[in-house]
Design a protein around this motif. Structure first.
Motif, PDB file in Angstrom:
ATOM      1  N   UNK A  12       0.807  -1.205   0.000  1.00 28.77           N
ATOM      2  CA  UNK A  12       0.000   0.000   0.000  1.00 28.77           C
ATOM      3  C   UNK A  12       0.845   1.262   0.000  1.00 28.77           C
ATOM      4  N   UNK A  13       2.113   1.171   0.324  1.00 28.30           N
ATOM      5  CA  UNK A  13       2.923   2.351   0.552  1.00 28.30           C
ATOM      6  C   UNK A  13       3.247   3.079  -0.727  1.00 28.30           C
ATOM      7  N   UNK A  14       3.606   4.355  -0.553  1.00 29.62           N
ATOM      8  CA  UNK A  14       3.925   5.159  -1.711  1.00 29.62           C
ATOM      9  C   UNK A  14       5.394   5.206  -2.025  1.00 29.62           C
ATOM     10  N   UNK A  15       6.239   4.571  -1.218  1.00 30.40           N
ATOM     11  CA  UNK A  15       7.675   4.680  -1.437  1.00 30.40           C
ATOM     12  C   UNK A  15       8.151   3.778  -2.567  1.00 30.40           C
ATOM     13  N   UNK A  16       7.556   2.569  -2.683  1.00 28.19           N
ATOM     14  CA  UNK A  16       8.025   1.635  -3.702  1.00 28.19           C
ATOM     15  C   UNK A  16       9.485   1.318  -3.475  1.00 28.19           C
ATOM     16  N   UNK A  17      10.299   1.400  -4.549  1.00 23.39           N
ATOM     17  CA  UNK A  17      11.724   1.129  -4.436  1.00 23.39           C
ATOM     18  C   UNK A  17      12.524   2.389  -4.134  1.00 23.39           C
ATOM     19  N   UNK A  18      11.840   3.513  -3.971  1.00 25.87           N
ATOM     20  CA  UNK A  18      12.506   4.762  -3.615  1.00 25.87           C
ATOM     21  C   UNK A  18      12.722   4.793  -2.106  1.00 25.87           C
ATOM     22  N   UNK A  19      13.859   5.335  -1.687  1.00 22.98           N
ATOM     23  CA  UNK A  19      14.106   5.484  -0.259  1.00 22.98           C
ATOM     24  C   UNK A  19      12.988   6.322   0.359  1.00 22.98           C
ATOM     25  N   UNK A  20      12.276   5.783   1.346  1.00 27.02           N
ATOM     26  CA  UNK A  20      11.141   6.528   1.909  1.00 27.02           C
ATOM     27  C   UNK A  20      11.544   7.846   2.561  1.00 27.02           C
ATOM     28  N   UNK A  21      12.833   7.963   2.953  1.00 25.80           N
ATOM     29  CA  UNK A  21      13.256   9.219   3.579  1.00 25.80           C
ATOM     30  C   UNK A  21      13.229  10.382   2.575  1.00 25.80           C
ATOM     31  N   UNK A  22      13.429  10.081   1.298  1.00 21.29           N
ATOM     32  CA  UNK A  22      13.319  11.135   0.286  1.00 21.29           C
ATOM     33  C   UNK A  22      11.882  11.637   0.209  1.00 21.29           C
ATOM     34  N   UNK A  23      10.934  10.697   0.237  1.00 20.94           N
ATOM     35  CA  UNK A  23       9.525  11.088   0.237  1.00 20.94           C
ATOM     36  C   UNK A  23       9.202  11.871   1.502  1.00 20.94           C
ATOM     37  N   UNK A  24       9.738  11.428   2.637  1.00 25.84           N
ATOM     38  CA  UNK A  24       9.475  12.112   3.906  1.00 25.84           C
ATOM     39  C   UNK A  24       9.960  13.559   3.861  1.00 25.84           C
ATOM     40  N   UNK A  25      11.145  13.776   3.292  1.00 25.88           N
ATOM     41  CA  UNK A  25      11.704  15.134   3.212  1.00 25.88           C
ATOM     42  C   UNK A  25      10.836  16.014   2.317  1.00 25.88           C
ATOM     43  N   UNK A  26      10.457  15.498   1.151  1.00 19.79           N
ATOM     44  CA  UNK A  26       9.665  16.297   0.205  1.00 19.79           C
ATOM     45  C   UNK A  26       8.276  16.597   0.751  1.00 19.79           C
ATOM     46  N   UNK A 136       2.822   7.438   7.088  1.00 18.89           N
ATOM     47  CA  UNK A 136       2.465   6.249   7.857  1.00 18.89           C
ATOM     48  C   UNK A 136       2.543   4.992   7.001  1.00 18.89           C
ATOM     49  N   UNK A 137       2.208   5.116   5.719  1.00 18.18           N
ATOM     50  CA  UNK A 137       2.223   3.953   4.839  1.00 18.18           C
ATOM     51  C   UNK A 137       3.557   3.747   4.126  1.00 18.18           C
ATOM     52  N   UNK A 138       4.422   4.755   4.127  1.00 17.38           N
ATOM     53  CA  UNK A 138       5.703   4.640   3.439  1.00 17.38           C
ATOM     54  C   UNK A 138       6.789   4.037   4.320  1.00 17.38           C
ATOM     55  N   UNK A 139       6.527   3.958   5.627  1.00 17.11           N
ATOM     56  CA  UNK A 139       7.523   3.437   6.564  1.00 17.11           C
ATOM     57  C   UNK A 139       6.963   2.241   7.308  1.00 17.11           C
ATOM     58  N   UNK A 404      -5.552   1.575  14.548  1.00 20.94           N
ATOM     59  CA  UNK A 404      -6.399   2.121  13.497  1.00 20.94           C
ATOM     60  C   UNK A 404      -6.236   1.278  12.234  1.00 20.94           C
ATOM     61  N   UNK A 405      -7.326   0.781  11.633  1.00 14.98           N
ATOM     62  CA  UNK A 405      -7.201   0.009  10.389  1.00 14.98           C
ATOM     63  C   UNK A 405      -6.539   0.840   9.304  1.00 14.98           C
ATOM     64  N   UNK A 406      -5.818   0.175   8.419  1.00 23.84           N
ATOM     65  CA  UNK A 406      -5.086   0.878   7.365  1.00 23.84           C
ATOM     66  C   UNK A 406      -5.997   1.743   6.511  1.00 23.84           C
ATOM     67  N   UNK A 407      -7.235   1.297   6.291  1.00 27.60           N
ATOM     68  CA  UNK A 407      -8.168   2.050   5.453  1.00 27.60           C
ATOM     69  C   UNK A 407      -8.659   3.314   6.135  1.00 27.60           C
ATOM     70  N   UNK A 408      -8.388   3.458   7.450  1.00 28.55           N
ATOM     71  CA  UNK A 408      -8.894   4.625   8.189  1.00 28.55           C
ATOM     72  C   UNK A 408      -7.778   5.602   8.549  1.00 28.55           C
ATOM     73  N   UNK A 409      -6.591   5.417   7.996  1.00 29.36           N
ATOM     74  CA  UNK A 409      -5.491   6.318   8.353  1.00 29.36           C
ATOM     75  C   UNK A 409      -5.753   7.747   7.890  1.00 29.36           C
ATOM     76  N   UNK A 410      -6.406   7.912   6.727  1.00 27.18           N
ATOM     77  CA  UNK A 410      -6.719   9.266   6.267  1.00 27.18           C
ATOM     78  C   UNK A 410      -7.685   9.961   7.225  1.00 27.18           C
ATOM     79  N   UNK A 411      -8.667   9.212   7.719  1.00 30.43           N
ATOM     80  CA  UNK A 411      -9.615   9.773   8.671  1.00 30.43           C
ATOM     81  C   UNK A 411      -8.909  10.173   9.966  1.00 30.43           C
ATOM     82  N   UNK A 412      -8.026   9.277  10.451  1.00 30.06           N
ATOM     83  CA  UNK A 412      -7.286   9.592  11.674  1.00 30.06           C
ATOM     84  C   UNK A 412      -6.438  10.849  11.484  1.00 30.06           C
ATOM     85  N   UNK A 413      -5.781  10.963  10.333  1.00 32.11           N
ATOM     86  CA  UNK A 413      -4.952  12.146  10.051  1.00 32.11           C
ATOM     87  C   UNK A 413      -5.799  13.412  10.026  1.00 32.11           C
TER      88      UNK A 413
END
Length: 533
Positions: A12-26, A136-139, A404-413
């Motif tokens: 489900x994460x958005x990092x894929x094969x990219x280092x998630x820390x790059x996504x975190x910084x951006x 939350x989903x990239x790490x 919190x279920x993964x599908x509800x992370x947007x609601x929690x945020x």
């Protein structure tokens, strides 16, 4: 296993094969811009009012419209993120935020500026909660604390940098640069995020399923947006419009109360509510919600009223008033790294207690404000606060996702960020009312001791009159100047005492976090915070 590989397995994460820390910084950079614009306009309102040829009370709508739009878009962000996909929705919000920032810089009238600030607030309100979900989903769970530390730097430091940057730009260049700087930063960030952030197959499948199974809660959206929007307007305009002495405020409060009364039963009975009221009503998440609201109240109130106090009572310029907060920002950034490491070893509730006590100590120190206090008295008080806030902010973000279920992370945020923003508005409004009413009370008490028959007053009048005569004033005029000077001293002393009262109240709010924090359940550390699937 690397962080990047661990999150790929999740599907489900958005990092894929990219280092998630790059996504975190951006992502954190984009959030930094958005939160910065919550406070950057506060110190430049006099410049905007002068440039636009409007009164100071009209200029405050520049802040109000942004907060209202921010609150409204927060409510729709979970559904839109599911429907469009987090990547698409986040980039759309960032694009709108960048464009509206450029338009704010080119505004030709107050009305046009308010329209562009409305657009900016709508974009920003959607961007922040979705960015938190992306992290939350990239790490993997064991790395989330450190990722949230970087996010926390953006959210906690940006309100501190805002007054400093805004004051310096307005003093040296133009208030328009407060918005113009978002243009190039936004364009670069948008291009990089579009290049590295991907929506994997798991998230795409989830989005398609959400489209089939969920419907947009239009009635709920109207009720929640009306409630939050009218609440923001009432809080921001109440003091200036004399609260319930104003027909406008009475009308807004009535609309707010009605929307709230209708919202609760409606949202409780929906299968796909706009706001999950049951989540807020749960013991653990509800406590997180309240802690974040109180933290927002202390953070935003101190960020607004410390610079205001040093400008009003100590003659600081807008730039120097902002610089009072800057050392605290450095402390906050350092503490975020420390707390990110501690979050895998110490229960969130104990870190929050430590942060609440440090925050209360900072407020206690400010209650001893005195006339000859120097720059470092205020800066060191802010340093204590800068050390305390990360100990609250980061653990409460981490704890709020527990279970919190993964599908509800947007609601929690969305809920946690709505709590922070609304709590901040309540804190600023509450502090402003305390300041206004306690100033009047202290002034009336001090005046009681300024009786014409008082030997102390007579001696003070004689000395002040002699001083003005020595400066070249005629005796009769010098007497009037002496009386005005003493009246000014009484007013200044009343203001000192009122600010001290504000800090006493904020200290009590900080201490109230202790029992709330202890009510949180323990979470499994070092990877035990994975969301249920």
């Amino acid at each position: 296993m690397s962080a990047a590989a661990a999150v790929v397995d999740d599907g489900r994460a958005g990092a894929g094969h990219v280092n998630p820390w790059l996504i975190a910084i951006l992502v954190s950079l984009a959030v930094f811009m958005e939160v910065l614009d919550t406070t950057v306009a506060n110190v430049v309102l006099p410049y905007i009012a002068g440039d636009m040829g409007v009164g100071a009370d009209e200029a405050t709508w520049v802040v109000t419209t942004y907060l209202v739009a921010n609150a409204v878009s927060l409510t729709a962000s979970p559904y839109l993120a599911r429907a469009l996909g987090r990547r698409t929705f986040f980039l759309a919000c960032l694009a709108l935020f960048t464009i509206s920032s450029a338009l704010c810089a080119e505004a030709w009238s107050l009305q046009s500026l308010l329209v562009f600030r409305l657009m900016q607030g709508l974009a920003g309100g959607g961007m922040v909660p979705v960015s938190q979900s992306i992290l939350a989903d990239s790490f993997p769970p064991e790395k989330r604390g450190q990722a949230f530390a970087l996010f926390g730097v953006a959210v906690v430091v940006a309100p501190i940098v805002g007054p400093t940057l805004g004051g310096w730009l307005a003093d040296t260049i133009s208030w328009r640069w407060c918005f113009q700087i978002n243009g190039p930063v936004g364009l670069v960030t948008m291009a990089l995020i579009a290049a590295v952030l991907r929506e994997p197959a798991g998230a795409v499948a989830e989005r398609k399923r959400a489209r089939r199974e969920s419907r947009f809660d239009g009635v709920g959206f109207v009720l929640v947006a009306t409630f939050l929007g009218s609440l923001e307007i009432a809080l921001d305009r109440g003091l200036e419009d004399d609260w319930f002495g104003s027909t406008f405020i009475i009308t807004v409060v009535a609309i707010c109360a009605t929307a709230f009364a209708l919202m609760i039963p409606w949202e409780m009975t929906r299968r796909d509510p706009m706001i999950d009221v049951r989540m807020v009503a749960s013991r653990h998440f509800g406590a997180c919600f309240l802690v974040m609201g109180a933290t927002g109240a202390v953070m935003y109130a101190t960020t607004q009223f410390m610079p205001q106090m040093v400008q009003q009572l100590y003659g600081y310029t807008a730039t120097w008033a902002g610089l009072v907060l800057s050392p605290g920002g450095v402390v906050t950034m350092a503490m975020m790294v420390v707390v990110g490491a501690l979050s895998n070893r110490i229960q969130p509730k104990y870190l929050i207690v430590a942060g609440a006590l440090l925050t209360a100590l900072s407020m206690l120190r400010l209650t001893s404000t005195y006339a000859d206090a120097g720059f470092w008295f205020f800066a060191n008080s802010r340093n204590l606060l800068g050390a305390g806030l990360p100990l609250i902010f980061l653990p409460i973000m981490t704890a709020s996702y527990d279970g919190i279920p993964a599908a509800r992370t947007d609601m929690a945020s969305a809920l946690i960020n709505a709590s922070r923003n609304t709590g901040g508005s309540i804190g600023v409004s509450f502090a402003a009312n305390i300041l206004a009413h306690r100033s009047q009370m202290h002034q009336s008490r001090l005046v009681e001791h300024v009786a014409p028959s008082s030997p102390q007053l007579q001696e003070a009048m004689r000395r002040a009159t002699d001083a003005f005569v020595a400066q070249g004033s005629a005796p009769g005029h010098a007497h009037e100047q002496a009386f005005a000077w003493i009246a000014g001293q009484v007013e200044t002393q009343a203001a000192y005492l009122a600010y001290i009262d504000v800090f006493w109240v904020l200290m009590i709010v900080s201490l109230a976090l202790v029992p709330l924090a202890l009510s949180l359940r323990s979470v499994k550390l070092g990877g035990g915070m994975a969301m249920a699937h």
